[in-house]
Design an enzyme around this catalytic site. Structure first.
Site, mmCIF file in Angstrom:
data_model
loop_
_atom_site.group_PDB
_atom_site.id
_atom_site.type_symbol
_atom_site.label_atom_id
_atom_site.label_comp_id
_atom_site.label_asym_id
_atom_site.label_seq_id
_atom_site.Cartn_x
_atom_site.Cartn_y
_atom_site.Cartn_z
ATOM 1 N N LYS A 142 -44.312 32.213 53.400
ATOM 2 C CA LYS A 142 -44.964 33.043 52.373
ATOM 3 C C LYS A 142 -43.987 34.130 51.975
ATOM 4 O O LYS A 142 -43.485 34.857 52.836
ATOM 5 C CB LYS A 142 -46.232 33.645 52.981
ATOM 6 C CG LYS A 142 -46.803 34.842 52.256
ATOM 7 C CD LYS A 142 -47.907 34.444 51.316
ATOM 8 C CE LYS A 142 -48.371 35.590 50.445
ATOM 9 N NZ LYS A 142 -48.957 36.691 51.145
ATOM 10 N N GLY B 145 -56.123 36.423 47.375
ATOM 11 C CA GLY B 145 -56.326 37.501 48.340
ATOM 12 C C GLY B 145 -57.443 38.421 47.878
ATOM 13 O O GLY B 145 -58.628 38.182 48.110
ATOM 14 N N CYS C 223 -44.178 40.602 53.292
ATOM 15 C CA CYS C 223 -44.873 41.883 53.528
ATOM 16 C C CYS C 223 -44.068 43.045 52.929
ATOM 17 O O CYS C 223 -42.880 43.187 53.215
ATOM 18 C CB CYS C 223 -45.090 42.088 55.031
ATOM 19 S SG CYS C 223 -45.891 43.667 55.382
HETATM 20 C C1 LIG Z 1 -56.040 43.879 52.988
HETATM 21 C C2 LIG Z 1 -54.867 42.923 52.791
HETATM 22 C C3 LIG Z 1 -54.209 42.415 53.898
HETATM 23 C C4 LIG Z 1 -53.134 41.512 53.731
HETATM 24 N N1 LIG Z 1 -52.522 40.980 54.828
HETATM 25 C C5 LIG Z 1 -51.570 40.023 54.657
HETATM 26 C C6 LIG Z 1 -50.973 39.358 55.777
HETATM 27 O O1 LIG Z 1 -51.250 39.653 56.954
HETATM 28 N N2 LIG Z 1 -50.065 38.383 55.512
HETATM 29 C C7 LIG Z 1 -49.723 38.029 54.228
HETATM 30 O O2 LIG Z 1 -48.909 37.116 54.037
HETATM 31 N N3 LIG Z 1 -50.234 38.653 53.178
HETATM 32 C C8 LIG Z 1 -51.152 39.635 53.352
HETATM 33 N N4 LIG Z 1 -51.679 40.256 52.266
HETATM 34 C C9 LIG Z 1 -51.160 39.920 50.924
HETATM 35 C C10 LIG Z 1 -51.940 38.767 50.313
HETATM 36 O O3 LIG Z 1 -51.783 37.588 51.075
HETATM 37 C C11 LIG Z 1 -51.463 38.471 48.901
HETATM 38 O O4 LIG Z 1 -50.130 38.038 48.914
HETATM 39 C C12 LIG Z 1 -51.548 39.677 47.989
HETATM 40 O O5 LIG Z 1 -52.755 40.388 48.168
HETATM 41 C C13 LIG Z 1 -51.430 39.236 46.524
HETATM 42 O O6 LIG Z 1 -52.431 38.305 46.217
HETATM 43 P P1 LIG Z 1 -53.770 38.753 45.438
HETATM 44 O O7 LIG Z 1 -53.320 39.340 44.135
HETATM 45 O O8 LIG Z 1 -54.560 37.474 45.283
HETATM 46 O O9 LIG Z 1 -54.466 39.778 46.292
HETATM 47 C C14 LIG Z 1 -52.727 41.157 52.419
HETATM 48 C C15 LIG Z 1 -53.385 41.696 51.316
HETATM 49 C C16 LIG Z 1 -54.443 42.567 51.479
HETATM 50 C C17 LIG Z 1 -55.129 43.118 50.267
#
Ligand SMILES: Cc1cc2nc3c(=O)[nH]c(=O)nc-3n(C[C@H](O)[C@H](O)[C@H](O)COP(=O)(O)O)c2cc1C
Length: 285
Positions: free
Chosen positions: A113, A198, A73
């Site tokens: 993660k 995500g 995070c």
């Molecule tokens: C609205 C939102 C909430 C997220 N909440 C979490 C979370 O609670 N835990 C986590 O490991 N990653 C969280 N992420 C990060 C995503 O898991 C991911 O690592 C990040 O968005 C990059 O991947 P992407 O490019 O496919 O979006 C969140 C991302 C977004 C956009």
């Protein structure tokens, strides 16, 4: 849940992270239980073995056999407390937490993660040395640093280095926006077990379908997910203002893929009551 009911085709889902509240307790939805129809993994934000063990025992009671530790995070309020990616410059703290966890031999697998580091991607080196000492069930890597948040591009070269030195299952994550992105990444990193998506699936819930989908199909699907999401929020016992808040957040990403979406999103965000929200939404979609 709503996505799984309407679209599905995803192997594994993760909850948003749970963390201790101000009273030093975890708060869970009463519906949080393992079910075979939804392969859900509860995630925790922690930096102590005690909290990790407490969470694992709670999840065991609820039928889960895997929990996921978030050390990725990027939010400064989290990171400044040595949580999320803020733990990455402190490999000894991570080591202490994992030693405490694995000393208890709970029947709950621990996956991780993570990002490459907090300020520097070089954090990953010492962190990997720690992780290798423990039976981590799966490693999910988003190859950016915490301070980078979503800026720039993921460092796939560094990702490749980590893949090369990790013997266990590894999953890649970052900027996957199309089906082709998945194929390309799988070709480039053929030993990788899978890809976590995500924002891509939030923007386009039909990303994983084989055929090109029309704008109408996409809109209908988004609306179905939205309506199912409301039903779930009601079932969870949320109040109308809480539901409204969740619905406003819901539109942030799908609105990017809808003609005039930015305008709709803006109007929805301005509504103050659930009824008004419903009327505004019905006038558009
Ligand atoms: C609205 C939102 C909430 C997220 N909440 C979490 C979370 O609670 N835990 C986590 O490991 N990653 C969280 N992420 C990060 C995503 O898991 C991911 O690592 C990040 O968005 C990059 O991947 P992407 O490019 O496919 O979006 C969140 C991302 C977004 C956009």
């Amino acid at each position: 849940m709503a996505f799984n009911s309407i679209v599905g085709n995803v192997d594994k889902y993760f909850t948003p992270f749970y963390r201790l509240n101000k009273q030093g307790e975890f708060e869970y939805e009463k519906q949080l239980h393992y079910s075979p129809e939804l392969n859900l993994v509860p995630q925790i934000l922690a930096n102590s073995g005690r909290d990790l063990l407490c969470f694992a025992r709670d999840m065991l009671d609820r039928g889960f056999r895997e929990i996921n530790l978030n050390i990725g995070c990027p939010f400064p309020m989290v990171a400044n407390r040595h949580l999320g990616s803020g733990l990455l410059p402190y490999p000894n703290e991570l080591n202490g937490m994992l030693e405490a966890y694995f000393s208890k031999d709970l029947p709950v697998q621990l996956s991780v993660k993570m990002r490459l580091g907090w300020k520097e991607s070089s954090d990953i080196k010492a962190i990997m040395q720690v992780l290798k000492r423990f039976p981590i069930s799966e490693l999910i890597l988003h190859p950016r640093t915490g301070v980078q948040k979503y800026k720039g591009t993921p460092d796939w070269e560094k990702f490749g280095e980590v893949v090369g030195c990790w013997d266990g299952p590894i999953v890649g994550n970052g900027d996957i926006m199309t089906n082709e992105d998945i194929q390309d990444k799988q070709r480039e990193f053929d030993t990788v077990k899978g890809w976590m998506i995500g924002r891509g699936l939030l923007i386009n819930p039909l990303l994983l379908s084989d055929q090109d989908s029309s704008c109408d199909e996409l809109l209908t699907t988004i609306r179905k997910i939205h309506d199912c999401f409301i039903e779930n929020l009601k079932m969870f016992g949320y109040s109308d203002p809480q539901i409204l808040n969740h619905l406003k957040c819901f539109w942030e990403y799908p609105s990017k893929n809808i003609d005039g979406g930015a305008r709709i999103y803006k109007k929805l965000r301005k509504t103050g009551k659930l009824d008004d929200y419903g009327s505004v939404l019905d006038s558009f979609i």
